[in-house]
Design a protein around this motif. Structure first.
Motif, PDB file in Angstrom:
ATOM      1  N   GLU A 111      48.518  32.139  41.378  1.00  0.00           N
ATOM      2  CA  GLU A 111      49.278  31.200  40.572  1.00  0.00           C
ATOM      3  C   GLU A 111      50.778  31.572  40.541  1.00  0.00           C
ATOM      4  N   ASP A 252      36.862  43.296  34.871  1.00  0.00           N
ATOM      5  CA  ASP A 252      35.643  42.358  34.808  1.00  0.00           C
ATOM      6  C   ASP A 252      34.611  43.585  34.296  1.00  0.00           C
ATOM      7  N   THR A 255      37.143  46.912  29.074  1.00  0.00           N
ATOM      8  CA  THR A 255      38.770  46.794  28.498  1.00  0.00           C
ATOM      9  C   THR A 255      39.065  47.796  27.640  1.00  0.00           C
ATOM     10  N   ILE A 280      43.908  43.954  35.451  1.00  0.00           N
ATOM     11  CA  ILE A 280      43.486  43.158  36.510  1.00  0.00           C
ATOM     12  C   ILE A 280      42.169  43.217  36.801  1.00  0.00           C
ATOM     13  N   THR A 284      34.979  40.453  40.963  1.00  0.00           N
ATOM     14  CA  THR A 284      34.269  40.409  39.867  1.00  0.00           C
ATOM     15  C   THR A 284      32.827  40.852  40.321  1.00  0.00           C
ATOM     16  N   VAL A 290      35.100  37.275  33.825  1.00  0.00           N
ATOM     17  CA  VAL A 290      36.399  37.295  34.043  1.00  0.00           C
ATOM     18  C   VAL A 290      36.394  37.149  35.550  1.00  0.00           C
ATOM     19  N   ARG A 291      37.506  36.046  35.944  1.00  0.00           N
ATOM     20  CA  ARG A 291      37.686  35.765  37.410  1.00  0.00           C
ATOM     21  C   ARG A 291      38.389  36.630  38.343  1.00  0.00           C
ATOM     22  N   THR A 294      42.075  38.027  38.461  1.00  0.00           N
ATOM     23  CA  THR A 294      42.779  37.875  36.966  1.00  0.00           C
ATOM     24  C   THR A 294      43.905  39.009  37.179  1.00  0.00           C
ATOM     25  N   GLY A 295      45.121  38.507  36.511  1.00  0.00           N
ATOM     26  CA  GLY A 295      45.978  39.425  36.225  1.00  0.00           C
ATOM     27  C   GLY A 295      47.046  39.929  37.230  1.00  0.00           C
ATOM     28  N   SER A 297      48.622  37.636  39.266  1.00  0.00           N
ATOM     29  CA  SER A 297      49.939  36.666  39.452  1.00  0.00           C
ATOM     30  C   SER A 297      50.891  37.308  38.279  1.00  0.00           C
ATOM     31  N   GLU A 298      50.387  37.599  37.272  1.00  0.00           N
ATOM     32  CA  GLU A 298      51.272  38.098  35.968  1.00  0.00           C
ATOM     33  C   GLU A 298      52.104  39.554  36.499  1.00  0.00           C
TER      34      GLU A 298
END
Length: 334
Positions: A111, A252, A255, A280, A284, A290-291, A294-295, A297-298
């Motif tokens: 993204e 995934d 946390t 990130i 998975t 969690v896809r 994830t993370g 892009s950020e």
């Protein structure tokens, strides 16, 4: 010439193309048939010239297992590039993050970013297929200048050119493909000679396995080693330290609690590092919601939005540090 003959029985124009009377063949009154001009005749072509032009050479992939320092330097001389260092213990998720980033870009799913080019496609494809050979099991001892494919995987640079969609800015990224043991030796014995290039990095990702700072039997040691790695980097880079991002992998699966990460951030300040934390999930596993990716892009957006270390433009002392060019005009004793 073709399909011609002559009414003169002594003429061999049909075989030789030459008139026995030395007439111009096309104008000879004895000619029978039509003269067809060749595409190229002896008059058009110098003796020894090739009949056909050589085919244009197609652009080839770099023969390196990864771009060597000379390759990367040559590219950065033509246009600006950004080095992003990735450090961390073995199995902290360094290679997984690169593979996930590449796969997302190649499928148009990162993204805010799109794929623009790469000089390391073959290497990324090898990594994506799970290739993990390091010189027949031996870790490389230095960054390669130029290593042929048959020398095995080498410690060089992977190249990605990405385009940021919000402003269409393009970035050439050079990511050193390093074994985790180099980070281990930096932590344990402060071996920095192989990592000198990081002083010119745009940013550094310090990778840490999220599970390692959650498991009770591993937590304290993992946190200690991450802090020590950040301290080593701060000392090595001095005043021109790049932006450092703490990248916590395997979102995934686990946390880590906020208090633990906040303490790492506070301790990093003691080394003059304004640490940024990112979570990130490169892939998975299991039934996680969690896809994959994830993370990332950020993380990319935060990395590329940083404009680099702020250096003193007009130093007040003779300690110019990385701005030695400011010595121009000084009187130097000889």
């Amino acid at each position: 010439m073709s399909d011609i003959s002559c009414s003169n029985e002594d003429c061999t124009v049909a075989q030789t193309g030459l008139c026995v009377l030395n007439n111009v063949v096309a104008e000879c009154s004895n000619r029978i048939g039509v003269v067809v001009e060749d595409v190229a005749t002896a008059d058009d072509r110098a003796l020894g010239d090739p009949v056909l032009a050589a085919p244009a050479k197609a652009r080839r992939f770099s023969p390196s297992a990864a771009l060597g320092t000379l390759d990367a330097n040559a590219m950065m001389r033509r246009r600006p590039g950004k080095i992003i260092g990735i450090l961390g213990a073995p199995d902290s998720g360094k290679t997984a993050s690169l593979v996930s980033l590449y796969l997302l870009l190649s499928h148009g799913r990162l993204e805010g970013f799109s794929f623009a080019n790469s000089r390391s496609l073959l290497v990324f494809e090898d990594l994506a297929r799970g290739a993990r050979s390091w010189n027949a099991g031996e870790q490389p001892e230095q960054m390669t200048v130029h290593t042929e494919l048959d020398a095995g995987r080498s410690a060089g640079f992977l190249h990605l050119k990405v385009r940021r969609e919000r402003d269409q800015a393009a970035f050439d990224l050079f990511v050193p493909d390093l074994p985790g043991e180099w980070s281990t030796r930096l932590i344990d014995s402060n071996r920095t000679d192989r990592l000198d290039f990081l002083r010119g990095a745009h940013a550094i990702w310090v990778m840490v396995d999220g599970a390692s700072i959650v498991a009770p039997d591993r937590k304290m040691n993992a946190i200690h080693r991450v802090k020590r790695l950040i301290g080593r980097l701060a000392t090595m880079c001095g005043d021109a330290i790049p932006a450092i991002h703490l990248v916590v992998s395997r979102l995934d699966q686990v946390t880590p609690d906020t208090d633990t990460l906040d303490q790492i951030v506070k301790d990093a300040v003691k080394f003059g590092v304004n640490l940024k934390v990112h979570h990130i999930a490169s892939f998975t596993e299991g039934d996680s919601q969690v896809r994959a990716g994830t993370g990332l892009s950020e993380l990319m957006d935060a990395t590329l939005s940083f404009e680099g270390a702020i250096l003193t433009v007009w130093p007040k002392s003779n300690d110019y540090g990385p701005r030695q060019c400011l010595r121009i005009g000084e009187e130097v004793a000889v």
